[in-house]
Design an enzyme around this catalytic site. Structure first.
Site, PDB file in Angstrom:
ATOM      1  N   GLN A  75       0.848  -1.201   0.000  1.00  0.00           N
ATOM      2  CA  GLN A  75       0.000   0.000   0.000  1.00  0.00           C
ATOM      3  C   GLN A  75       0.882   1.249   0.000  1.00  0.00           C
ATOM      4  O   GLN A  75       0.569   2.250   0.661  1.00  0.00           O
ATOM      5  CB  GLN A  75      -0.934   0.009   1.213  1.00  0.00           C
ATOM      6  CG  GLN A  75      -2.134  -0.918   1.069  1.00  0.00           C
ATOM      7  CD  GLN A  75      -3.104  -0.437  -0.005  1.00  0.00           C
ATOM      8  OE1 GLN A  75      -3.221   0.748  -0.292  1.00  0.00           O
ATOM      9  NE2 GLN A  75      -3.820  -1.370  -0.610  1.00  0.00           N
ATOM     10  N   SER A  76       1.979   1.231  -0.744  1.00  0.00           N
ATOM     11  CA  SER A  76       2.960   2.318  -0.688  1.00  0.00           C
ATOM     12  C   SER A  76       2.424   3.652  -1.219  1.00  0.00           C
ATOM     13  O   SER A  76       2.017   3.759  -2.386  1.00  0.00           O
ATOM     14  CB  SER A  76       4.187   1.915  -1.499  1.00  0.00           C
ATOM     15  OG  SER A  76       5.045   3.013  -1.658  1.00  0.00           O
TER      16      SER A  76
END
Ligand code: PLP
Length: 338
Positions: A75-76
Site C-alpha cells: 500500500q505504498s
C-alpha cells in the site's frame, strides 16, 4: 544553504497550511497542538513524497531518463506519488512491490494499489519479504535497459540525500511561516520510516540555526537502528546543501514504542488516534504512518513528555488513500465500541 542551486520540479503551489488542533488540544488538556498539512501537497492525493520527488524527478530528467523505477510495500504512498509524478512528466514508471507482511498482496486490493492501476502503472514486480530491494530494482533496470529504455532508480521512500533535500526545503518553508504568523513552536513531531522526512527536517533546522527539536515516531525499525539511519542521512543531506557544521548526534531522537507488532500492522492506539483526529478535527490520518505517529504524540503527552504550556507541531505526512484498504479494521472497532 542555497537550495535554488539544485534542479527542482514543482508539484505544489505555495506552502502547505499550518493549523491549530484546538479540539484535540482541549481533549488532551494541553500542550497546544498544531498541524502542518503536508497531506495537502500536490500530485495524486498529496503526502510527504511529493516534496522529495521535486528534487528526485528533476535529477532523473537532468540525467536523461525516460522511466523511473521505485519500490515500496503493497500500500505504498511513495509508489503512488512517484507514479503520479512520472505520469505528469511523461515518463514511464515500474514499481517493485515488497510483500512485507506475507499474504498481504492482493492484485485487486483497494487503496493505493487501486490507484497504481488507475494511473496506468507500466510494470509491477512483486517480491517476497526481506528481498534486497535495491538489487531487485537494479535487475529490473538492467532488463529494461536491454530493451532500450533509460531507467532512473529512486530508492525506497525517496530517502537519499537528494530526496531529503525536499524536507530541508520544508524546514525552510516552516520557519518562514512561523515567523510570518508569529508562532513559536517548541518541537516538531513526525513519522520516521525510510527516514528522508525526519532527516531532512533535522538537517534543515540545524543548517538554519533555528534549533527546533524534531521527535521521530518510528513505524518500522527499533530506536537505535532508526536513529543511526536518520543521523547518517541527515549528515549526508546537510553536506549536499553546504551546511558546514556537524549535526550533533543528540539532535536525532526516535521513539519505537508505537510500532506495535510490526510495519503496517494495526495497533489499538493507532485506531484511537485515527478516530480521534477524524472526529475532533475532520482530518484524515492513515493507518501505517500518521496514525501511529499521532498515537506516539498522544502517548508522549499522556506520559508528561511535553509540558502543558508548550506548542507542538505535528507534521501530517499524508497517506489517507491507504485508509480504504483498512475499512474492515475500523468497522470492527466501531462495532466493538458501540
Ligand atoms: C513514507 C511516509 C512516511 C515516512 O516518511 P519517510 O521519509 O519515509 O520516513 C510518513 N507518512 C506517510 C504517509 C508516508 O507515506
Amino acid at each position: 544553504m542555497n537550495l535554488a542551486q539544485f534542479p527542482r520540479r514543482r508539484y505544489t503551489t505555495g506552502s502547505t497550511p499550518i493549523q491549530p488542533l484546538n479540539r484535540l488540544s482541549d481533549l488532551l488538556g494541553g500542550p497546544s497542538l498544531y498541524i502542518k498539512r503536508d497531506d495537502m501537497l500536490g500530485l495524486a492525493g498529496g503526502g510527504n513524497k511529493a516534496r522529495k520527488l521535486e528534487f528526485l524527478m528533476a535529477d532523473a530528467i537532468a540525467q536523461g531518463a525516460d522511466m523511473v523505477i521505485t519500490c515500496g510495500a503493497v500500500q505504498s504512498n511513495h509508489c503512488r506519488l512517484t507514479l503520479a509524478a512520472a505520469v505528469q512528466e511523461g515518463l514511464q514508471c515500474h514499481l517493485v512491490i515488497e510483500e512485507r507482511v506475507p499474504g498481504s498482496y492482493r492484485p485487486d486490493a483497494s487503496g493505493n494499489n487501486f490507484l497504481f492501476h488507475l494511473m496506468g502503472v507500466d510494470g509491477m514486480t512483486v517480491v517476497p519479504p526481506d528481498t534486497n530491494m535495491m538489487l531487485a530494482m537494479q535487475e529490473v533496470a538492467e532488463r529494461l535497459s536491454r530493451q532500450g529504455r533509460r531507467p532512473y532508480i529512486i530508492p525506497g521512500g525517496g530517502s537519499n540525500a537528494i530526496g531529503a533535500t525536499g524536507y530541508i526545503a520544508c524546514a525552510d518553508e516552516l520557519e518562514s511561516q512561523l515567523f510570518d504568523e508569529a508562532l513559536n513552536i517548541d518541537t516538531v513531531v513526525c513519522a520516521s520510516g525510510s527516514g528522508g522526512t525526519h532527516a531532512g527536517l533535522v538537517a534543515g533546522f540545524h543548517g538554519s540555526n533555528s534549533r527546533i527539536p524534531v521527535v521521530g515516531i518510528n513505524v518500522r525499525f527499533p530506536k537505535e537502528q532508526q536513529e543511526d539511519t536518520i543521523y547518517r542521512l541527515a549528515s549526508e543531506a546537510a553536506d549536499r546543501v553546504g551546511v558546514l557544521s556537524v549535526i550533533p548526534r543528540e539532535n536525532v531522537v526516535c521513539f519505537d514504542e508505537y510500532v506495535g507488532p510490526g510495519y503496517s500492522l494495526p495497533t489499538s492506539e493507532m485506531v484511537e488516534a485515527v478516530n480521534l483526529v477524524a472526529r475532533l478535527e475532520g482530518i484524515l490520518l492513515d493507518p501505517v504512518y500518521t496514525g501511529k505517529a499521532m498515537a506516539g504524540l498522544i502517548g508522549l503527552i499522556r506520559q508528561g513528555y511535553f509540558t502543558k504550556s508548550q506548542r507542538v507541531l505535528f507534521l501530517h505526512t499524508g497517506g489517507w488513500p491507504a485508509l480504504f484498504a483498512y475499512t474492515d479494521l475500523f468497522y470492527a472497532d466501531w462495532a466493538r465500541n458501540q
